[in-house]
Write a protein that holds these residues in place. Structure first.
Motif, PDB file in Angstrom:
ATOM      1  N   PHE A 104       0.832  -1.199   0.000  1.00 27.49           N
ATOM      2  CA  PHE A 104       0.000   0.000   0.000  1.00 27.49           C
ATOM      3  C   PHE A 104       0.869   1.252   0.000  1.00 27.49           C
ATOM      4  O   PHE A 104       1.944   1.292   0.610  1.00 27.49           O
ATOM      5  N   VAL A 105       0.378   2.280  -0.685  1.00 22.49           N
ATOM      6  CA  VAL A 105       1.054   3.575  -0.760  1.00 22.49           C
ATOM      7  C   VAL A 105       0.182   4.577  -0.011  1.00 22.49           C
ATOM      8  O   VAL A 105      -0.859   5.010  -0.512  1.00 22.49           O
ATOM      9  N   ARG A 163       2.915  -3.633   9.402  1.00 18.08           N
ATOM     10  CA  ARG A 163       2.218  -4.878   9.713  1.00 18.08           C
ATOM     11  C   ARG A 163       0.887  -4.995   8.966  1.00 18.08           C
ATOM     12  O   ARG A 163       0.335  -6.085   8.838  1.00 18.08           O
ATOM     13  N   GLN A 164       0.386  -3.869   8.477  1.00 16.77           N
ATOM     14  CA  GLN A 164      -0.879  -3.856   7.733  1.00 16.77           C
ATOM     15  C   GLN A 164      -0.662  -3.652   6.235  1.00 16.77           C
ATOM     16  O   GLN A 164      -1.595  -3.361   5.503  1.00 16.77           O
ATOM     17  N   GLY A 165       0.592  -3.814   5.777  1.00 14.48           N
ATOM     18  CA  GLY A 165       0.875  -3.851   4.351  1.00 14.48           C
ATOM     19  C   GLY A 165       1.337  -2.572   3.705  1.00 14.48           C
ATOM     20  O   GLY A 165       1.508  -2.528   2.482  1.00 14.48           O
ATOM     21  N   THR A 166       1.563  -1.511   4.472  1.00 12.00           N
ATOM     22  CA  THR A 166       2.006  -0.242   3.889  1.00 12.00           C
ATOM     23  C   THR A 166       3.519  -0.264   3.714  1.00 12.00           C
ATOM     24  O   THR A 166       4.265  -0.434   4.677  1.00 12.00           O
ATOM     25  N   THR A 167       3.971  -0.065   2.486  1.00 16.73           N
ATOM     26  CA  THR A 167       5.400  -0.082   2.186  1.00 16.73           C
ATOM     27  C   THR A 167       5.949   1.281   1.775  1.00 16.73           C
ATOM     28  O   THR A 167       7.160   1.469   1.738  1.00 16.73           O
ATOM     29  N   GLY A 386       3.568   0.939  -6.150  1.00 17.89           N
ATOM     30  CA  GLY A 386       2.133   0.811  -6.361  1.00 17.89           C
ATOM     31  C   GLY A 386       1.742  -0.131  -7.470  1.00 17.89           C
ATOM     32  O   GLY A 386       0.568  -0.227  -7.831  1.00 17.89           O
ATOM     33  N   ARG A 387       2.699  -0.872  -8.003  1.00 16.66           N
ATOM     34  CA  ARG A 387       2.436  -1.834  -9.077  1.00 16.66           C
ATOM     35  C   ARG A 387       3.469  -2.949  -8.994  1.00 16.66           C
ATOM     36  O   ARG A 387       4.548  -2.764  -8.428  1.00 16.66           O
ATOM     37  N   ALA A 394      10.230  -3.981  -5.653  1.00 15.41           N
ATOM     38  CA  ALA A 394       9.604  -5.206  -5.146  1.00 15.41           C
ATOM     39  C   ALA A 394       9.021  -4.939  -3.772  1.00 15.41           C
ATOM     40  O   ALA A 394       9.533  -5.377  -2.740  1.00 15.41           O
ATOM     41  N   ASP A 395       7.944  -4.169  -3.762  1.00 14.69           N
ATOM     42  CA  ASP A 395       7.169  -3.863  -2.561  1.00 14.69           C
ATOM     43  C   ASP A 395       5.842  -4.587  -2.704  1.00 14.69           C
ATOM     44  O   ASP A 395       5.019  -4.221  -3.555  1.00 14.69           O
ATOM     45  N   LEU A 396       5.612  -5.611  -1.908  1.00 12.31           N
ATOM     46  CA  LEU A 396       4.415  -6.403  -2.095  1.00 12.31           C
ATOM     47  C   LEU A 396       3.884  -6.945  -0.789  1.00 12.31           C
ATOM     48  O   LEU A 396       4.617  -7.080   0.196  1.00 12.31           O
ATOM     49  N   THR A 397       2.596  -7.228  -0.807  1.00 11.95           N
ATOM     50  CA  THR A 397       1.878  -7.714   0.361  1.00 11.95           C
ATOM     51  C   THR A 397       1.214  -9.045   0.036  1.00 11.95           C
ATOM     52  O   THR A 397       0.553  -9.175  -0.999  1.00 11.95           O
TER      53      THR A 397
END
Length: 427
Positions: A104-105, A163-167, A386-387, A394-397
């Motif tokens: 998430f952004v 912890r909630q997916g924000t990178t 964001g993609r 490589a930012d992913l959840t």
């Protein structure tokens, strides 16, 4: 929904101060071959039930791939596609039939603060309406805090968001309102992200209550000189009780002259000039966008300015919800963000905001997830986050669910089972 241009600045570095509990958190995905440094190794994540790439060339804005895999090389995405066609890699991670989406952004937050406004929230839930003046309570606490206390708070809330997916996150000053306190807030923020925003124009500082013109002169002069080296963006709260259109234009124009790009708190509490000023100045985003005329919507639809919606604020103030459906149907690019702050939206959870946007703002689950990932990137004028496409970070959840739709379908449930940031698994 067209993302903006790529920024020349890099994505945020991983936060080395994140708490060990976050680093050691368990997930159900399993690594089935030896680990290597992300700087030298490649990693295949396979057995992905649904992969959100946000690549529109795949037939939809989400670029959804079923039965998918992806490859990470170093800090970037190297390949995505059908898992049957995945190349050989050094490492392999089994996603276990779960969904993977971009990190998430969070493109609008206020994390550099001290103190607590529980009593204000409690009173408001008992019938008192929110007003901009409540910010002064946090200003007093922030001025009294040490640098170490401010740093500890930022670190805590970033670990919570991770912890909630924000990178990726943006954060602002705005709770100091003196030259020294605004500049130190930005120095604290800049240790954690490149997406730093100077918000000396949050409200008129208490000392200037009788002379707001003098405060505008400070914000556009001495304070700007001290803060510009530490920020990428400049923001202003254009609202009754804060700054009017002429004051906001002067502040944002001064920031542009110093190399800071505009953002703006616009049309949150009432109709006003904020949105059209954002478009006039090519602001990256107009944030809140609750009270809009048809002219405001048309202006956004014919501009690069993103409408950033912040449903946590409406939830926490019992205010009118922004009409996301109206904006989307007009062709406006929409982002979703938390507005994490101690007064009007004390949440760091993007999944919570996705659920609110689907339930109360007229968005579909696909639209809400896009807006919280690629939309947030567009609000920061970036295409490297964001993609999940080759060349992006490589930012992913990893979700403990087979589909991204579960973010709205199962509100309040901690679904994030893994997070990678810059190619490194951090959760």
């Amino acid at each position: 929904m067209t993302p903006g241009r790529s920024s020349t600045r890099s994505a945020p570095e991983p936060d080395p101060t994140a708490d060990q509990a976050t680093e050691d958190a368990m997930s159900n995905a399993t690594t089935v071959s030896p680990a290597h440094s992300a700087s030298t190794a490649s990693t295949l994540i396979t057995n992905i039930a649904a992969l959100v790439t946000n690549d529109p060339s795949l037939g939809s804005p989400l670029g959804l791939v079923q039965d998918a895999a992806l490859v990470i090389e170093g800090d970037r995405i190297a390949w995505t596609g059908d898992q049957s066609k995945a190349p050989a890699t050094d490492n392999r991670v089994d996603a276990g039939g779960r969904a993977v989406l971009p990190g998430f952004v969070d493109s609008h937050s206020h994390l550099v603060f001290a103190g607590d406004r529980t009593q204000e929230f409690n009173a408001r839930m008992s019938g008192r309406p929110y007003s901009a003046g409540g910010i002064r309570t946090t200003v007093a606490a922030t001025r009294a805090a040490t640098d170490e206390e401010l740093e500890a708070n930022v670190t805590r809330y970033l670990a919570e968001a991770l912890r909630q997916g924000t990178t990726t996150f943006e954060t602002k000053s705005g709770y100091g309102l003196t030259t020294a306190d605004e500049s130190r807030a930005l120095r604290v923020a800049a240790r954690h992200t490149d997406e730093v925003t100077y918000l000396g124009a949050h409200i008129v500082a208490p000392e200037f209550a009788e002379d707001p013109a003098a405060y505008v002169a400070l914000v556009t002069g001495e304070m700007l000189d001290a803060c510009a080296p530490h920020a990428r963006w400049i923001d202003v709260f254009c609202e009754k009780g804060a700054f009017d259109g002429d004051q906001a234009r002067a502040i944002l124009t001064a920031g542009k002259d110093r190399g800071l790009h505009p953002r703006i708190h616009a049309n949150q509490l009432s109709y006003g000039p904020g949105v059209r000023l954002a478009v006039e100045l090519d602001a990256a985003s107009a944030d809140h966008c609750t009270h809009l005329t048809d002219e405001d919507v048309d202006a956004l639809a014919n501009s690069r300015t993103v409408a950033t919606l912040l449903p946590g604020a409406e939830f926490s103030t019992r205010a009118e919800w922004p009409d996301a459906r109206r904006l989307l149907d007009a062709g406006v690019t929409v982002a979703l963000s938390t507005d994490c702050n101690p007064g009007s939206s004390f949440t760091s959870s993007v999944p919570f905001c996705i659920a609110l946007a689907v339930r109360d703002m007229g968005m579909t689950p696909d639209e809400a997830v896009w807006s919280a990932t690629a939309g947030g990137a567009a609000a920061l004028r970036r295409t490297d986050i964001g993609r999940l496409t080759p060349g992006a970070y490589a930012d992913l959840t990893l979700l403990d669910a087979p589909s991204h739709v579960h973010l709205a379908y199962r509100p309040g449930v901690p679904l994030v089972a893994g997070v990678w940031r810059r190619g490194e698994r951090v959760l």
